[in-house]
Design an enzyme around this catalytic site. Structure first.
Site, PDB file in Angstrom:
ATOM      1  N   ASP A 178       0.827  -1.221   0.000  1.00 16.59           N
ATOM      2  CA  ASP A 178       0.000   0.000   0.000  1.00 16.59           C
ATOM      3  C   ASP A 178       0.860   1.269   0.000  1.00 16.59           C
ATOM      4  O   ASP A 178       0.568   2.225   0.719  1.00 16.59           O
ATOM      5  CB  ASP A 178      -0.951   0.028   1.212  1.00 16.59           C
ATOM      6  CG  ASP A 178      -1.993  -1.088   1.149  1.00 16.59           C
ATOM      7  OD1 ASP A 178      -1.972  -1.869   0.192  1.00 16.59           O
ATOM      8  OD2 ASP A 178      -2.822  -1.168   2.068  1.00 16.59           O
ATOM      9  N   ASP A 199      -0.289  -4.473  -3.648  1.00 16.42           N
ATOM     10  CA  ASP A 199      -1.279  -3.385  -3.785  1.00 16.42           C
ATOM     11  C   ASP A 199      -0.619  -2.014  -3.656  1.00 16.42           C
ATOM     12  O   ASP A 199      -1.176  -1.111  -3.026  1.00 16.42           O
ATOM     13  CB  ASP A 199      -2.377  -3.514  -2.705  1.00 16.42           C
ATOM     14  CG  ASP A 199      -3.077  -4.851  -2.740  1.00 16.42           C
ATOM     15  OD1 ASP A 199      -3.101  -5.499  -3.805  1.00 16.42           O
ATOM     16  OD2 ASP A 199      -3.603  -5.277  -1.689  1.00 16.42           O
TER      17      ASP A 199
END
Ligand code: NAG
Ligand code: NAG
Length: 348
Positions: A178, A199
């Site tokens: 992230d 991600d």
């Protein structure tokens, strides 16, 4: 009678013409004024951040704090080289801030929070019209030390971008999971480097990544396990958001899917990009939306490199026709209808 009437209407026409001429003149000079103000910073303010004390401030946050609420003019914050151990927040009511560092490798902002996605970002910008150039934002919580990742891998965001009309030039985003929360609004990334494994470019931004480097880290997650470059969060087929990568390089030491859907109408396009062998042959993963793949808009167009070979790609990858691709791949069409990008003061 008739002659008089004509004279009256002629007079009216005459004054009307004068008024129109005057008005358009005012409008024109107003427009020029506005442009000058943006491009050349007639009202431009400037401060220097220098960790050794030879500027106006020693931390970037102090410089941001010095900007007036509801600021209306471009405010330049020049950040001298150094490693800044701080978190930065540009609040919603402070638009028109330009942060200019000395280069991706020379001006670095680091922190290592990891309590939650919302709490962890090293850099947060919520204001519209934010411009950043030449610096790196890092979340160092999962930085491998001597090839090993000491801390368990968790979401640890380096930067969260939530304002509209925001642009990033030669900015580095370092993290593992992230890394870049491309949250909301229209964003332009030029020559940026985004690094991570899982991600690491995620959110609901309407964003155009041009000439960027996507650096896939490996080894930090279990050996042989592939990560995910994007996790785009479009929720509705009518939403304008999505990520477009144009002329980017995807490379690194790990393996990764190009993306998986954070929400059900996720949209990501790779265009004219060099996809090296870090990209897994399947290309995309449906994550929690198995059976709803038709809702996803994942595509590749004119990509090249050893990871761009697509015979083993998932069958549900969208086959884009020329018009659709042009709609996405054209910067103006995708994020710049109203020309906001042309009015930004790009620091030299
Ligand atoms: C910043 O520092 C410079 C040099 O000392 C000074 O001239 C300027 O007024 C300062 N600006 C602000 C906003 O404090
Ligand atoms: C793609 O990038 C890799 C890694 O930088 C490079 O070695 C390769 O030559 C590039 N491919 C092309 C076709 O430019």
């Amino acid at each position: 009678m008739r002659a008089a009437k004509t004279r009256v209407s002629k007079t009216v026409t005459f004054w009307f013409a004068i008024a129109v001429a005057l008005c358009s003149c005012i409008v024109a000079s107003e427009a020029k004024y506005r442009t000058d103000k943006n491009r050349f910073g007639v009202y431009r303010q400037q401060v220097i951040v220098d960790p050794s004390g030879h500027g106006n401030f020693t931390t970037i946050q102090e410089a941001v704090d010095s900007v007036r609420q509801n600021n209306k003019h471009w405010f330049f914050i020049n950040v001298r080289p150094g490693i800044y151990r701080e978190k930065i927040k540009i609040p919603y009511e402070k638009p028109y801030i330009v942060l200019k560092g000395a280069g991706k490798r020379r001006t670095r902002v680091e922190w290592d929070d990891h309590f939650s996605i919302a709490q962890s970002p090293t850099f947060v910008s919520l204001a519209d019209n934010t411009v950043v150039k030449g610096m790196t934002f890092a979340n160092s919580y999962n930085r491998p030390r001597k090839g090993k990742n000491k801390n368990p891998r968790v979401p640890a965001v380096a930067a969260m971008i939530g304002g509209d009309k925001s642009a990033f030039y030669s900015v580095g985003f370092d993290g593992l999971q992230d890394t870049l929360w491309d949250s909301e609004g229209r964003h332009y990334f030029h020559r940026c480097t985004i690094q991570g494994a899982v991600d690491f470019i995620f959110g609901t931004g309407q964003s155009y990544y041009e000439d960027c480097v996507v650096h896939v880290l490996g080894g930090e997650i279990e050996p042989g396990v592939a990560g995910y470059i994007t996790a785009q969060g479009r929720t509705d087929p009518k939403d304008a958001n999505g990520f477009v990568f144009n002329n980017c390089l995807v490379y690194g030491t790990g393996m990764a899917f190009l993306g998986r859907p954070w929400r059900g109408y996720s949209r990501v396009i790779f265009y004219q990009s060099n996809l090296t062998d870090v990209v897994v042959p399947e290309g995309w993963d449906a994550w929690n939306f198995v059976g709803h793949e038709n809702q996803l808009t994942y595509g590749e167009y004119n990509c090249y490199g050893s990871g761009s070979k697509t015979p083993r790609r998932v069958k549900w990858e969208k086959k884009l026709n020329g018009d659709t691709v042009r709609g996405f791949a054209d910067l103006n069409n995708f994020i710049n209808h109203d020309g906001w990008l042309d009015d930004l003061p790009i620091p030299s």
